[in-house]
Design an enzyme around this catalytic site. Sequence first.
Site, mmCIF file in Angstrom:
data_model
loop_
_atom_site.group_PDB
_atom_site.id
_atom_site.type_symbol
_atom_site.label_atom_id
_atom_site.label_comp_id
_atom_site.label_asym_id
_atom_site.label_seq_id
_atom_site.Cartn_x
_atom_site.Cartn_y
_atom_site.Cartn_z
ATOM 1 C CD GLU A 164 28.746 48.253 19.415
ATOM 2 O OE1 GLU A 164 28.918 47.206 20.346
ATOM 3 O OE2 GLU A 164 29.372 48.392 18.556
ATOM 4 C CE LYS A 194 34.308 45.254 17.974
ATOM 5 N NZ LYS A 194 32.741 45.640 17.290
#
Length: 211
Positions: free
Chosen positions: A46, A133
């Site tokens: 990421e 998330k």
Amino acid sequence: MGLQYLIEMKEIFKKYKLIPLATLKSKEEVKNISRLLLDNNIPIFELTLRDSAVYDIADEFQNFPEINLGIGTIKTRSDIDFAKSIGAKFGISPGFNHELSEYAHKNDFILIPGVITPSEVLQAISSGHDILKFFPAEAFNGLSVLKGYQNVFQGISFMPTGGINNNNMQDYLELDNVIAVGASSLLPQELIASKDWDQLDARLKNHLIYT
Ligand code: 3PG
């Protein structure tokens, strides 16, 4: 694309269980980090949008197509446009925003919105998300909260990030509703800035996920 693409990404998250994250500021950093990730069989990363330099160097990832690239810290529609323009496979946002969610769906882009509370989880579910998330996980007592969500939000997978490291990642991954964890602790910004590739390699080698 569409559903098949989402199914494939879920399999990748489940397989690798870990998403190292960092803000990279030069093409040299992208090359070195990509090679280290691939050498250590962690082909997922990421790239967080926390410095303007990221926008100039991110396309270097196109030379590393084996890496499943996600863009993090997505806050606006143009962040989604940017992620798509460099071929990122998914995006991660610190929070949930209905407009951003709609924009991602419309553009066939996998957005993983951030949540903490049950109300936020409900809003994200009603906008069609089933991977969320959970951020910032440690600050919000993530292990207990996610345990409490297991029965209530069946079928929803969480990706805890924020304070995840070698000491607690296995505990999170043992929860049935955790698909993967995100962590900057594997690629600390100081070690990237000092080009300490050996130390970074050692961190990736010694991470404690038992696959
Ligand atoms: C994120 O963007 O997910 C967080 O910054 C990750 O938190 P960490 O730096 O504590 O891993």
